[in-house]
Motif scaffolding. Sequence first.
Motif, PDB file in Angstrom:
ATOM      1  N   PHE B  22      57.533   9.861  55.124  1.00  0.00           N
ATOM      2  CA  PHE B  22      56.410  10.772  54.953  1.00  0.00           C
ATOM      3  C   PHE B  22      56.788  11.901  54.006  1.00  0.00           C
ATOM      4  N   VAL B 344      50.359   1.983  58.454  1.00  0.00           N
ATOM      5  CA  VAL B 344      51.000   3.243  58.092  1.00  0.00           C
ATOM      6  C   VAL B 344      52.503   3.130  58.328  1.00  0.00           C
ATOM      7  N   VAL B 371      50.155  15.176  61.128  1.00  0.00           N
ATOM      8  CA  VAL B 371      49.428  14.824  59.906  1.00  0.00           C
ATOM      9  C   VAL B 371      48.608  16.029  59.464  1.00  0.00           C
ATOM     10  N   VAL B 377      50.821   9.626  52.460  1.00  0.00           N
ATOM     11  CA  VAL B 377      51.094   8.588  53.452  1.00  0.00           C
ATOM     12  C   VAL B 377      51.285   7.268  52.715  1.00  0.00           C
TER      13      VAL B 377
END
Lengths: 414, 414
Positions: B22, B344, B371, B377
């Motif tokens: 991330f 993800v 988030v 992402v």
Amino acid sequence: MATSRRQWMKENLAVATLAPTFMTPNKVKGYSVDEVEKRLDAQNPIEGVEKQDLPTPALLLDLNRLENNLATMNEYAKSQSVNLRPHAKTHKCAEIAHRQIAMGALGVCTATIYEAEQMDKAGIGGILITSELVGPNKIGRLVRLTKKRPDTMAVVDSAEHATQLSEAAGTAKVDLNVLIDIDPVGRRTGVAPGETAVELAKTIDRMQNLKFCGVHGYSGASSHVVGFDARKKHSIQYMTPVIESFRKMQRDGLPAEIMSGTSTGTYNIDPALGMTELQVGSYVFMDIDYRIIGGNGENTELYEDFQQSLTVLATVISQNYSDRATLDSGLKAFATDRDFGPEVVGYRGVKYRFGGDEHGILTLDEPDPAVNLGDKVELVVPHCDPNVNLYDRMYCTRGNKVVDVWKVIGRGHG
Amino acid sequence: MATSRRQWMKENLAVATLAPTFMTPNKVKGYSVDEVEKRLDAQNPIEGVEKQDLPTPALLLDLNRLENNLATMNEYAKSQSVNLRPHAKTHKCAEIAHRQIAMGALGVCTATIYEAEQMDKAGIGGILITSELVGPNKIGRLVRLTKKRPDTMAVVDSAEHATQLSEAAGTAKVDLNVLIDIDPVGRRTGVAPGETAVELAKTIDRMQNLKFCGVHGYSGASSHVVGFDARKKHSIQYMTPVIESFRKMQRDGLPAEIMSGTSTGTYNIDPALGMTELQVGSYVFMDIDYRIIGGNGENTELYEDFQQSLTVLATVISQNYSDRATLDSGLKAFATDRDFGPEVVGYRGVKYRFGGDEHGILTLDEPDPAVNLGDKVELVVPHCDPNVNLYDRMYCTRGNKVVDVWKVIGRGHG
């Protein structure tokens, strides 16, 4: 996004009654994509290039139908005294945008900053970018586009986002035009209607280098409600709070001039609610997805206000069995995001199903006309926006003649 | 094409254990797509361009993983003394094709004549086009490519098609290399194995200007059978008659030298059956679709012989609710032809679902890490081939650094 089996059957029957446009190969030449374009660039209209000369899969645009669709929407908007800023995310095509603007549209909407940059390069202004541009990359590009075209507009749905925009605009010494994005129902982007939205609008209006212009409210959930009355009810239910928020902003003295939204599915519903401009997109092409939502005219079963102008041309590349034939157009040639595939035009007893990345299978049940190796077949696309996104060019046709090639610009990028 | 709910759950759990990648936005600049490419062209490796500087959605290729995949397949093929002619329809990328050939591949397969033309332009020969080229347009282009690169090969599945090829080759005074396309099971293209295939091969061998080279047999139906043993059984069942036909051609004195086929799903099954070359494609990237078919190693639940090297980078553009966030990457950013979406990478408690053409919705259930608006992402693609087809370029990365940009050539056209 689903459609019922009954709707699906109905649509197939309806399509089967369209005029046949099947073709068999004739004295064509082995043009490559580049050569066809070169030839089409050199002379317009082109002598002798017909649909069957094209490399397949090819995206075809029927210009007579397109022109009819542009005129129909334009006349409707005039009759309702509502502005048009059609959505270019559907066509991503400068030639269509120019035609829309020449007929009176204020400009175009785009979904991405890249689409906006491409439209700008093609000489098109009056751009409203309808998705939030977040982060330095996209905001930096918005700032530059606005410096060049001060009538550019963006949407914003939070104070944090507005602060990003304001700071970037201040650094660049430019004013950014913004609409507050109000979420009618989708919980996708946007702030809730009502007091929250009005308060955010006031916050934005106070920020440096942001010029508050009004409201963006797009009820995507309404656009594909099947049945005109149900769709109308849905759109009124969800758009009314958005438009009420817009009116409250005006009553509170905010410079809210623009109330933008509305899809092709609700173009004849929303103007009466108080829109100032419509961002309709799909009406230029139509697709299976829209055809099955039903209309408000004589035929309420199928939505026929606009004509299906967009097809994919495919070639029968294998025919070793009597009950099927294989096309050169599969998952890479069509949008696959709906639970139905493309539809064959001009045949009875012929259905399409996906046969892999590169292949489609036609199932043949006493096909009329017969299907033979090398035949060209046209198919209506399931969902026009992502289908256009798969191609770099549209071949413009009148009847069987190819009269132009238009580039698809702004596809795929952020 | 469906996968079970159980498989889907398993995959999600597995992905959650991958190392997090991330990012949050930092001191990035507002590069446009063109500017990023210009900068990347100018210096390689690039100083200072990182993933988070890229416009999104962007297709990312992890070079360490790619190189690992190329080496793994290469070593396996060598160990089995089978040739590689990897399928370029997966990557459509000259740089990857060059690397495959540099490691010993005979050339590449392509699905379309356009892909073949683009590979030729990039200096790549030894091309086998694995879909039937039917009609004057595509056959004319095949003739021209063969004149330039005499080792080009095409597939044929009927006497009528072979006659078209022979006549065009005769007119152009060139010999076309052809493989007979035998259909293992799909009834998509190809002739039935056995006597029909052998007789057609003899017919082709007698035709003027056609050089019969062997058999193309691709069992697409085997490639995604879940479970290694079931997959092995399926491929043996359907490929054996194809390879028997190939051997019969040899016994009958036909110059059948090439037995080509095999997917990434059956690369470690088919060589033992008697393939002379493999046209594996997806192993360079992998995807969710392949990961869930199960492997033959220690972990039979997930297929881990090759690493997932391909992701889409997206940006969080709206975060007005605690239970969800919106990405700028929707139906136009991912292949949608499977019944599962992208996944993800690097978060716990975060799932993706499609939210329209331009949007994806992340559902948040105690997400770790958190988030936030503007976060980048990465998502693993559902199905690699049509996903690559949506993009014009791949950004090549090592860790967070962007070190190159490779063009996707040959997408979308016939």
